[in-house]
Design an enzyme around this catalytic site. Structure first.
Site, PDB file in Angstrom:
ATOM      1  CE  LYS A 153      -3.790  -2.139   0.730  1.00  0.00           C
ATOM      2  NZ  LYS A 153      -4.695  -2.479  -0.704  1.00  0.00           N
ATOM      3  CB  SER A 154       4.802   2.233   0.366  1.00  0.00           C
ATOM      4  OG  SER A 154       4.899   1.693   1.407  1.00  0.00           O
TER       5      SER A 154
ATOM      6  CB  THR B  11       7.829  -4.198   2.532  1.00  0.00           C
ATOM      7  OG1 THR B  11       7.290  -5.340   3.520  1.00  0.00           O
ATOM      8  CG2 THR B  11       8.020  -4.467   0.747  1.00  0.00           C
TER       9      THR B  11
ATOM     10  CE  LYS C  24      10.096  -4.351   6.964  1.00  0.00           C
ATOM     11  NZ  LYS C  24       9.457  -4.796   8.608  1.00  0.00           N
TER      12      LYS C  24
ATOM     13  N   GLY D 262       4.128 -12.088  21.872  1.00  0.00           N
ATOM     14  CA  GLY D 262       5.748 -12.175  20.791  1.00  0.00           C
ATOM     15  C   GLY D 262       7.062 -11.621  20.684  1.00  0.00           C
TER      16      GLY D 262
ATOM     17  N   GLY E 259       9.217 -11.862  18.394  1.00  0.00           N
ATOM     18  CA  GLY E 259      10.145 -11.541  16.922  1.00  0.00           C
ATOM     19  C   GLY E 259      10.456  -9.900  16.527  1.00  0.00           C
TER      20      GLY E 259
ATOM     21  CB  ALA F  55       6.375  -7.062  15.100  1.00  0.00           C
TER      22      ALA F  55
HETATM   23  P1  ATR Z   1       7.369 -10.616  12.916  1.00  0.00           P
HETATM   24  O1  ATR Z   1       9.272 -10.255  12.467  1.00  0.00           O
HETATM   25  O2  ATR Z   1       7.029 -10.636  12.645  1.00  0.00           O
HETATM   26  O3  ATR Z   1       8.401 -10.174  14.386  1.00  0.00           O
HETATM   27  P2  ATR Z   1       8.817 -12.903  13.952  1.00  0.00           P
HETATM   28  O4  ATR Z   1      10.680 -12.390  13.839  1.00  0.00           O
HETATM   29  O5  ATR Z   1       9.158 -14.260  12.884  1.00  0.00           O
HETATM   30  O6  ATR Z   1       8.282 -12.312  12.777  1.00  0.00           O
HETATM   31  O7  ATR Z   1       8.654 -13.941  15.225  1.00  0.00           O
HETATM   32  C1  ATR Z   1       7.552 -14.325  15.372  1.00  0.00           C
HETATM   33  C2  ATR Z   1       7.103 -14.533  16.871  1.00  0.00           C
HETATM   34  O8  ATR Z   1       5.327 -14.866  16.058  1.00  0.00           O
HETATM   35  C3  ATR Z   1       7.599 -14.714  17.095  1.00  0.00           C
HETATM   36  O9  ATR Z   1       7.499 -14.279  18.775  1.00  0.00           O
HETATM   37  C4  ATR Z   1       6.977 -16.726  17.610  1.00  0.00           C
HETATM   38  O10 ATR Z   1       6.816 -16.825  18.400  1.00  0.00           O
HETATM   39  P3  ATR Z   1       7.060 -18.504  19.076  1.00  0.00           P
HETATM   40  O11 ATR Z   1       9.177 -17.231  19.220  1.00  0.00           O
HETATM   41  O12 ATR Z   1       7.371 -18.905  19.990  1.00  0.00           O
HETATM   42  O13 ATR Z   1       8.002 -18.960  17.158  1.00  0.00           O
HETATM   43  C5  ATR Z   1       5.242 -15.902  16.972  1.00  0.00           C
HETATM   44  N1  ATR Z   1       4.040 -16.012  16.609  1.00  0.00           N
HETATM   45  C6  ATR Z   1       3.831 -17.514  15.516  1.00  0.00           C
HETATM   46  N2  ATR Z   1       2.577 -17.345  15.428  1.00  0.00           N
HETATM   47  C7  ATR Z   1       2.089 -17.771  16.863  1.00  0.00           C
HETATM   48  C8  ATR Z   1       0.994 -18.344  17.334  1.00  0.00           C
HETATM   49  N3  ATR Z   1       0.063 -19.075  16.781  1.00  0.00           N
HETATM   50  N4  ATR Z   1       0.572 -18.409  18.954  1.00  0.00           N
HETATM   51  C9  ATR Z   1       1.859 -17.293  19.251  1.00  0.00           C
HETATM   52  N5  ATR Z   1       2.795 -16.667  18.699  1.00  0.00           N
HETATM   53  C10 ATR Z   1       2.884 -17.135  18.161  1.00  0.00           C
END
Ligand code: ATR
Length: 288
Positions: free
Chosen positions: A28-29, A74, A78, A139, A141, A143
């Site tokens: 959408k950017s 994106t 990144k 989470g 990760g 984000a």
């Molecule tokens: P992003 O860069 O979008 O944050 P990422 O680095 O792959 O993506 O991280 C994804 C996050 O979502 C992780 O913290 C993951 O949990 P784990 O570290 O335990 O794998 C979390 N995640 C993904 N699917 C999930 C689910 N169904 N329930 C809870 N946490 C989830």
């Protein structure tokens, strides 16, 4: 090969920007930045660049050589952008990823505006202050990493990071404690260890992308709580549905965050910060 085609109304002097990703059709950017350019009267040309896998450097080099002034970045580039930068802002270092680049001669300045965009959406657009509030983020990760310092700068009463893989939540909590300038308590926990109720619950896990429900007890939502899913355009995600069933009436997805991070990049490039209301209204997908 030229990575983008200037559109027919731009002049040779028009500054060029683009978003690079693979795939890129969904982005959408261009819509957002073109709308910002229009309302601020800035003469820019903003396009999409499909970056061939493994050719990030060559593609960006070509864009710069053809007069490109800046890019949004994106998936999956990144980290490539992180490596390409000559000057990494703290936001990018903390996030471990870059979502905006600015080219000035030989220098490549890099930022990550996702965290600041999220906080601006929460506090300004949704009028949900964080100061003195208990904040839970799901989470551990990229984000979540990117959101840590902007969230802590708002001085919440507490920030709890919850993740399936507990060690990753603990790592991020330690990182946040090390880098924050204030004294906000930060903890990293597993889902079964979360206690009490929170005023803001943010889903920064990727669960909504796969339509999954994080194993979150419904008791985490305090009365008057805001439940916010950082994903955009997925409607009522399993996380938001859980919150709704728990009685939460303030539900939001990441459309405002998307617009606000774009506005931050636009301001960084052009020195003028656009209003985001019209873009948010245009891109909003109902939460049903
Ligand atoms: P992003 O860069 O979008 O944050 P990422 O680095 O792959 O993506 O991280 C994804 C996050 O979502 C992780 O913290 C993951 O949990 P784990 O570290 O335990 O794998 C979390 N995640 C993904 N699917 C999930 C689910 N169904 N329930 C809870 N946490 C989830």
């Amino acid at each position: 090969m030229t990575p983008t085609m200037p559109n027919s109304i731009s002049h040779p002097s028009t500054d060029r920007y683009a978003v690079i990703g693979n795939p890129i059709a969904q982005s959408k950017s261009p819509l957002i930045h073109s709308a910002f350019a229009q309302v601020t009267g800035q003469d820019i040309n903003y396009t999409k660049v499909l970056g061939p896998m493994g050719e990030f450097v060559a593609t960006v080099d070509a864009f710069r050589a053809s007069g490109g002034r800046g890019m949004n970045v994106t998936a999956p580039f990144k980290l490539d952008a992180f490596a390409y930068a000559t000057d990494l802002a703290l936001s990018a270092q903390m996030a471990g990823a870059v979502n905006a680049l600015k080219f000035e001669g030989e220098r490549v300045y890099a930022e990550n505006f996702d965290g600041v965009g999220l906080v601006r959406d929460l506090v300004h657009n949704l009028q949900h202050p964080l100061q003195g509030r208990r904040v839970l983020i799901l989470g551990a990760g990229g984000a979540t990493r990117g959101a840590l310092l902007p969230l802590l700068a708002e001085q919440p009463a507490e920030l709890v990071i919850v993740n399936r893989t507990v060690a990753k939540a603990q790592e991020l909590a330690a990182l946040a404690l090390q880098h924050q300038t204030g004294q906000v308590p930060v903890q990293g926990l597993g889902y079964d260890a979360v206690q009490g109720a929170f005023d803001v619950v943010l889903n920064a896990s990727s669960s909504s992308l796969s339509g999954e429900l994080p194993p979150l007890p419904a008791s985490v939502f305090a009365p008057g709580c805001l439940a916010y899913d950082l994903t955009y355009g997925k409607g009522l995600t399993p996380f938001l549905k859980l919150a709704q069933q728990a009685g939460v009436t303030r539900l939001a997805d990441g459309v405002g965050m998307l617009a606000e991070q774009a506005a931050e990049a636009f301001a960084w490039w052009r020195g003028v910060r656009p209003e985001t209301g019209a873009v948010i209204a245009q891109l909003t997908v109902p939460l049903v």
